[in-house]
Each structure stands twice: as structure tokens, then as C-alpha cells.
Enzyme design. Structure first.
Site, PDB file in Angstrom:
ATOM      1  N   LYS A 172      -6.214   0.726  -1.118  1.00  0.00           N
ATOM      2  CA  LYS A 172      -7.960   1.508   0.147  1.00  0.00           C
ATOM      3  C   LYS A 172      -8.822   1.840  -0.695  1.00  0.00           C
ATOM      4  O   LYS A 172      -9.893   1.929   0.058  1.00  0.00           O
ATOM      5  CB  LYS A 172      -7.055   2.340   0.942  1.00  0.00           C
ATOM      6  CG  LYS A 172      -5.636   1.757   1.528  1.00  0.00           C
ATOM      7  CD  LYS A 172      -6.385   0.682   3.230  1.00  0.00           C
ATOM      8  CE  LYS A 172      -5.377   0.772   3.838  1.00  0.00           C
ATOM      9  NZ  LYS A 172      -3.680   0.520   3.647  1.00  0.00           N
TER      10      LYS A 172
HETATM   11  C1  LIG Z   1      -3.084  -0.947   4.115  1.00  0.00           C
HETATM   12  C2  LIG Z   1      -1.907  -1.099   2.969  1.00  0.00           C
HETATM   13  C3  LIG Z   1      -1.361  -2.267   3.486  1.00  0.00           C
HETATM   14  C4  LIG Z   1      -1.666  -3.571   4.504  1.00  0.00           C
HETATM   15  O1  LIG Z   1      -3.522  -3.965   4.396  1.00  0.00           O
HETATM   16  P1  LIG Z   1      -4.209  -4.243   5.641  1.00  0.00           P
HETATM   17  O2  LIG Z   1      -5.890  -4.561   4.602  1.00  0.00           O
HETATM   18  O3  LIG Z   1      -4.324  -3.685   6.695  1.00  0.00           O
HETATM   19  O4  LIG Z   1      -3.616  -5.682   5.551  1.00  0.00           O
HETATM   20  C5  LIG Z   1      -0.039  -2.956   2.534  1.00  0.00           C
HETATM   21  N1  LIG Z   1      -0.217  -2.062   1.371  1.00  0.00           N
HETATM   22  C6  LIG Z   1      -0.738  -0.959   1.156  1.00  0.00           C
HETATM   23  C7  LIG Z   1       0.210  -0.062   0.499  1.00  0.00           C
HETATM   24  C8  LIG Z   1      -1.184  -0.370   2.515  1.00  0.00           C
HETATM   25  O5  LIG Z   1      -2.174   0.393   2.111  1.00  0.00           O
END
Ligand SMILES: *Cc1c(COP(=O)(O)O)cnc(C)c1O
Length: 453
Positions: A110
Site C-alpha cells: 500500500k
Molecule cells: C491490501 C492487501 C491485500 C489486498 O490487496 P487489494 O488491493 O485490496 O486486493 C493483500 N495483501 C496485503 C498484505 C494487503 O495489505
């Protein structure tokens, strides 16, 4: 480049407008009016550094930003990453690769988008003198990354809802131990879907939204989707030339933001053959891809909490495309799905995507096996990516978080608790959060009291 709403009831907007709005006023998501073909740039982009590539890519989408400013926003964002490659590609064996997306300040993918988005917000505040209240829901990692993108930025307060007890202790501490005055972590009873639903309700209240100048940081935000496209290009360029023929990216998926970015990169001309949606036991998308029925079930809490999501917001963008860019059709599907919890497709078009699902037991076994086989530790989300790998393809699994964020599950699987200093420090700090009901009234009241002034 203009961006239209997937539901067709709102006017098209510029990049900056789409970023500021998050969700379109008609409840739809912004999508490029026309997906540009960038394949002519691929040769030139091959040798660029991560930040240069990010700038070269985003410049195609951000006409309303001065390019000097955009460049410095991007350089500043990636300066906070701890690895010189930003997104290193590890070769585990032969044609199996892992793309490490956890070297940012909060140790999950993120950060790639939210470091940039935080700087875009700050730039806007600087230019307009506006005050901004940023609101989002998190399944664990978005909240921390969004908060760290806006930490102590003047003119912006940030409010993040999270499901209390259903994210890891360290994920929570990354949000609650910052000591910053502009950060409001809000703990709700319930699941991420409950948090996301109430946020959607608040954003559809136009009057409230404009009187507090609310902006959404959720993964529906266009800036996040576009910024995430970059590492697919970057990873592709790091594959050996003889491994680029038949490339599949495997993406641990929750809200469908990350995989949507990869799929868009493909539509823009990056020669990715296929993508796989790796889900945990919350497998609504797995079921849709295998039966054509999109049907919501109760959220089940798992070892991979950031994927404990049923209704993936970003999926609407994919549907918009595969259903022939027809907003009326999306409106119909979403209306029926919202009222009945199910939508049955006559013929579901998966495009180049497929899906797998992984139980908690399989997550533990995978962490164990990968450690034995490759002397490599994957976090529980990344572990979901190791299901059903096709040995005929070059597989790139996206490692979405650092294993040290989930020490309990890793300890259970391999008897070792991974640690990292930036997280150890948090254990000594004071944790501040605000328990609140996942109800529109209560949350609006809290924002009224704590909005930036
Ligand atoms: C947010 C997240 C996901 C999922 O990603 P999306 O974009 O919501 O599909 C998977 N793994 C981790 C560690 C995350 O923080």
C-alpha cells in the site's frame, strides 16, 4: 485524459478531480475514458530507475499537474523506501519469481500508492489553502500506509476505520502509535466490509462530504490504482529476456485494487499473458470465476486479514470493461447485487484472469514449505499466491507484506518469529485509538468534532 464514472450518471473529470473525489457522485468508480496504448514506450522504459519509471508512466495520466512538481512528489515518495531497488524481484527457482513490495515505511504494498497520494494531497493544500479531511476504511495495511503518507502534514486530518481485533497487533500499532495530532484511528466492532459500507454511506451524503472537504483514501482512489501499475512494468523489465514469453502475475487479493492495476498495465500494452486472483477463504471472486455466480457470504476471519473482504470495491472497474463499457449494465448489476446479495451472469467473461483460494491450514503449510524449499519467509497473504502454480508459465507472485507484520502465524508455521526494527520500536509506544459504532451518525459526529480547522 478524462475519467468517466462506471455508472454513467456523473460528468467526466480530470485526474486531480478524480483523486480529490475518490468515489464518483453517482456511486461509480472513475475509469480512463480511453485506456492509452503505452507499448511504444516499453523499450525506453526498460532501463529506468523506479522513480523515473513512475514519473514517465504517471505523466500520461496527470495532465493537470506541473511535471516538475509531479517529479519531486514521486522522488520524495520513494525516498522513504529502505531497499535501493524499491521493488526487488527475487528468483526463487527457474521460472518462479517473487516481487517484494514491502520495503516502504509501513512494510506493505500500500505504501507504493499512498506515499504518492499523501504528497499529492499536501501539494493541493499548499496551493489552494484548503483544509482536507481524509477518510478511509482499512483491512489492516491501507490505514497504516495512508496515515504514514499524511503524518504531520499541515492542513490535513486523517480518519481511519478498522475492525477491532481482526487486524494484527502490529498493523494496529502502526496506526495507533504515531503520536501525530492529525491522526484518528477509529476502532469498530465488525468486519472490514462493515467499515467500508459505512464509509460509502458517508461519501454519498454530498452535503456532509463538501462541508468537511472529505477525501477517500480507499483503494478505489484512481491515484492508487495508477501508481500501482508501475511495479508491474518494473518487474517485467527485471525478468530475464528468455522468461518473458508467457508471464503470469499472481496477486493476493482483497479489494481488487492491486490486481486491477496489473490488469490495466496489460491493457496498456505490457505483455503480461495472464493474472491470477489469489484469495484466502473469503473466496467470492474464486466462486464467481468458477461458476459465474457473484454471491456474497459472511466475512470469515483468516490468517491473511488484509484479504478478509467479501465485496471488492474495485471489481466494478473490471466488470465495466468486460461488460462492454456499458454504464447502464453496471448500474443494473450493482443494484441487483446490492439488494439481493447475488448476481448470476449468463456468461461471465474472465478476460485474462483466473482465481485460486487458500485455507488457513494451506497458508501455514505453504509458509512452512517455502521456508524449507527456498530458505525464504513469506507472509500469510503472499502465501496464498503459491497455490496452483502453472510450471509452464513464468510466475511472478506479488509479496504484498513483510512477514514481520504477522509474527504469530509465521511462528506457528516455522517456529521462528521474524522481526524488524521499525516494528519492534512500536511495541514500546503509547497506543491511541477511538472506539466507535460503525454507524453513519456516530462517525459523522466524530468527524465534526475533530475535523481540521
Ligand atoms: C491490501 C492487501 C491485500 C489486498 O490487496 P487489494 O488491493 O485490496 O486486493 C493483500 N495483501 C496485503 C498484505 C494487503 O495489505
Amino acid at each position: 485524459m478524462n475519467y468517466i464514472s462506471t455508472r454513467g450518471q456523473s460528468p467526466s473529470v480530470s485526474f486531480a478531480e478524480a483523486v480529490a473525489a475518490g468515489l464518483a457522485p453517482d456511486g461509480g468508480l472513475y475509469f480512463p475514458q480511453e485506456i492509452p496504448n503505452l507499448s511504444g514506450n516499453i523499450e525506453v522504459w526498460e532501463s529506468l530507475s523506479y522513480a523515473d519509471l513512475c514519473f514517465a508512466f504517471l505523466e500520461h495520466f496527470t495532465e493537470d499537474y506541473d511535471s516538475g512538481i509531479l517529479r519531486s512528489i514521486i522522488y520524495d515518495a520513494y525516498a522513504s523506501f529502505s531497499h535501493p531497488d524499491i521493488a526487488p524481484l527475487k528468483n526463487l527457482e527457474d521460472n518462479l519469481f517473487v516481487l517484494e513490495l514491502f520495503h516502504g515505511p509501513t512494510l506493505a504494498f500500500k505504501d507504493f500508492a499512498l506515499q504518492v497520494l499523501g504528497n499529492l494531497y499536501a501539494e493541493k493544500i499548499k496551493n489552494t489553502g484548503e483544509k482536507l479531511n481524509v477518510l478511509g476504511a482499512t483491512s489492516g495495511d491501507t490505514g497504516a500506509a495512508a496515515i504514514h503518507g499524511l503524518l504531520d502534514k499541515p492542513g490535513a486530518n486523517i480518519f481511519i476505520l478498522y475492525p477491532k481485533g481482526h487486524i494484527s497487533d502490529l498493523q494496529e500499532r502502526q496506526m495507533t502509535c504515531t503520536g501525530a495530532d492529525n491522526v484518528f484511528p477509529m476502532a469498530i466492532e465488525g468486519s472490514f466490509d462493515d467499515a467500508q459500507n459505512v464509509i460509502k454511506e458517508i461519501f454519498s451524503d454530498q452535503e456532509f462530504r463538501s462541508s468537511y472537504n472529505l477525501s477517500a483514501v480507499n483503494s478505489i482512489n484512481l491515484a492508487r490504482i495508477l501508481a500501482q501499475c508501475v511495479y508491474y512494468f518494473y518487474a517485467y523489465f527485471r525478468l530475464p529476456l528468455d522468461k518473458r514469453e508467457n508471464v503470469e502475475f499472481v496477486v493476493p487479493t482483497g479489494n481488487f485494487g492491486n490486481i486491477l492495476s496489473g490488469w490495466l498495465a496489460q491493457k496498456m500494452g505490457l505483455p503480461i499473458k495472464s493474472l491470477k486472483i489469489a484469495t484466502n477463504r473469503n473466496d467470492i471472486l474464486y466462486r464467481l470465476f468458477n461458476t459465474g455466480v457473484y454471491s456474497v457470504s459472511p466475512v470469515e476471519f483468516s490468517h491473511a486479514p488484509s484479504m478478509d473482504i467479501q465485496v471488492a470495491s474495485n471489481f466494478e472497474r473490471f466488470l465495466y470493461y468486460v461488460e462492454g463499457n456499458n454504464p447502464q449494465r453496471i448500474l443494473d448489476i450493482m443494484t441487483e447485487f446490492k439488494s439481493t446479495g447475488t448476481y448470476k451472469f449468463k456468461e461471465f467473461n474472465p478476460d485474462t484472469l483466473s482465481s485460486s483460494h487458500t485455507s488457513d491450514e494451506e497458508i501455514e503449510n505453504t509458509i512452512h514449505r517455502v521456508h524449507e524449499q527456498y530458505d525464504y519467509i513469506v507472509d500469510p497473504h503472499t502465501a496464498c499466491g503459491f497455490k496452483a502454480i502453472d510450471p509452464e508459465k513464468t510466475t511472478v507472485i506479488l509479496a504484498t507484506a513483510h512477514p514481520a507484520k504477522f509474527p504469530k502465524t509465521i511462528e506457528k508455521a516455522i517456529g521462528i518469529e521474524p522481526t524488524i526494527e521499525s516494528l519492534e520500536i512500536l511495541k514500546e509506544k503509547k497506543s491511541i485509538f477511538y472506539p466507535i459504532a460503525a454507524e453513519k451518525k456516530a462517525i459523522q459526529g466524530f468527524i465534526e468534532e475533530n475535523a481540521v480547522s
